[in-house]
Design a protein around this motif. Structure first.
Motif, PDB file in Angstrom:
ATOM      1  N   CYS A  94      15.004  15.736  20.197  1.00 41.78           N
ATOM      2  CA  CYS A  94      13.928  16.728  20.120  1.00 41.78           C
ATOM      3  C   CYS A  94      12.759  16.179  19.299  1.00 41.78           C
ATOM      4  N   LEU A  95      13.080  15.530  18.185  1.00 43.20           N
ATOM      5  CA  LEU A  95      12.053  14.959  17.330  1.00 43.20           C
ATOM      6  C   LEU A  95      11.208  13.938  18.081  1.00 43.20           C
ATOM      7  N   THR A  96      11.836  13.195  18.956  1.00 45.86           N
ATOM      8  CA  THR A  96      11.112  12.182  19.720  1.00 45.86           C
ATOM      9  C   THR A  96      10.036  12.823  20.589  1.00 45.86           C
ATOM     10  N   GLY A  97      10.433  13.826  21.369  1.00 39.82           N
ATOM     11  CA  GLY A  97       9.449  14.513  22.213  1.00 39.82           C
ATOM     12  C   GLY A  97       8.366  15.176  21.395  1.00 39.82           C
ATOM     13  N   CYS A  98       8.765  15.800  20.289  1.00 43.26           N
ATOM     14  CA  CYS A  98       7.777  16.460  19.425  1.00 43.26           C
ATOM     15  C   CYS A  98       6.836  15.443  18.801  1.00 43.26           C
ATOM     16  N   SER A  99       7.373  14.325  18.364  1.00 45.82           N
ATOM     17  CA  SER A  99       6.534  13.285  17.740  1.00 45.82           C
ATOM     18  C   SER A  99       5.509  12.740  18.724  1.00 45.82           C
ATOM     19  N   ILE A 100       5.979  12.423  19.915  1.00 41.50           N
ATOM     20  CA  ILE A 100       5.066  11.897  20.930  1.00 41.50           C
ATOM     21  C   ILE A 100       3.979  12.920  21.229  1.00 41.50           C
ATOM     22  N   GLY A 101       4.377  14.164  21.421  1.00 40.97           N
ATOM     23  CA  GLY A 101       3.416  15.220  21.718  1.00 40.97           C
ATOM     24  C   GLY A 101       2.453  15.482  20.579  1.00 40.97           C
ATOM     25  N   GLU A 102       2.986  15.552  19.364  1.00 39.41           N
ATOM     26  CA  GLU A 102       2.135  15.777  18.190  1.00 39.41           C
ATOM     27  C   GLU A 102       1.091  14.680  18.062  1.00 39.41           C
ATOM     28  N   LEU A 103       1.550  13.451  18.077  1.00 39.79           N
ATOM     29  CA  LEU A 103       0.630  12.332  17.889  1.00 39.79           C
ATOM     30  C   LEU A 103      -0.367  12.216  19.041  1.00 39.79           C
ATOM     31  N   ALA A 104       0.117  12.344  20.263  1.00 45.53           N
ATOM     32  CA  ALA A 104      -0.797  12.266  21.413  1.00 45.53           C
ATOM     33  C   ALA A 104      -1.820  13.402  21.363  1.00 45.53           C
ATOM     34  N   GLY A 105      -1.355  14.605  21.022  1.00 47.06           N
ATOM     35  CA  GLY A 105      -2.265  15.747  20.941  1.00 47.06           C
ATOM     36  C   GLY A 105      -3.313  15.588  19.856  1.00 47.06           C
ATOM     37  N   LEU A 106      -2.882  15.125  18.699  1.00 48.80           N
ATOM     38  CA  LEU A 106      -3.834  14.957  17.599  1.00 48.80           C
ATOM     39  C   LEU A 106      -4.802  13.811  17.856  1.00 48.80           C
ATOM     40  N   ILE A 107      -4.300  12.740  18.447  1.00 50.53           N
ATOM     41  CA  ILE A 107      -5.189  11.621  18.785  1.00 50.53           C
ATOM     42  C   ILE A 107      -6.213  12.064  19.825  1.00 50.53           C
TER      43      ILE A 107
END
Length: 172
Positions: A12-25
């Motif tokens: 779950c952390l992996t998907g959230c991390s990718i999404g968080e970082l991609a969204g913020l970038i």
């Protein structure tokens, strides 16, 4: 049970991390404000989280509609928990939401928020698994084989460390 909960939480952390970082970038590059950035990060966290869970189901030849229903049932509570905690930490750390992508504060805050989000989602996943819910649903649907999430953990760590190092390099 604890190792399965740890694995499910890391997944779950992996998907959230990718999404968080991609969204913020993405939001930073577009010049969006903090609220829009947060919304983009949350939306992409769910997209990437669901995608990571659906992929093994689709590979196991589970029909797409069934896979989507399983993923919604399995991951929504875990992702929601992680997103609430992760974004709350980012909003609470002074200056984190206004820090740029080359700021050490951004990368340190993001790392802290993901660690705390993992800690918050782990007991949630443990309870879900004990009840035969959560990641157990998708695990059973793919034949119950073990999940090796170490590559995911290495990738998250490397990306966060890379961002932190790049931000420190901006000081030089």
């Amino acid at each position: 049970m604890s190792s399965m909960a740890a694995s499910a939480t890391l997944h779950c952390l992996t998907g959230c991390s990718i999404g968080e970082l991609a969204g913020l970038i993405w939001a930073t590059a577009a010049g969006w404000g903090n609220t829009a950035s947060t919304i983009m990060a949350i939306v992409l966290s769910f997209v990437f989280g669901y995608t990571l869970s659906a992929t093994p189901l689709l590979r196991a030849r589970v029909p797409a509609r069934t896979a989507f229903k399983l993923v919604l049932a399995a991951d929504t509570v875990s992702i929601a928990t992680m997103e609430i905690v992760d974004n709350l930490v980012m909003w609470v750390v002074p200056g984190a939401m206004n820090a740029g992508l080359v700021d050490t504060l951004f990368w340190a805050s993001m790392t802290l928020s993901l660690i705390i989000a993992y800690a918050a989602a782990f007991p949630v996943n443990k309870v879900l698994l004990a009840r035969g819910k959560g990641h157990a649903i998708t695990h059973h649907a793919t034949g119950g084989g073990p999940m090796d999430n170490r590559p995911l953990a290495y990738a998250i760590s490397a990306f966060l460390l890379g961002g932190l190092i790049a931000s420190l390099g901006a000081w030089i």
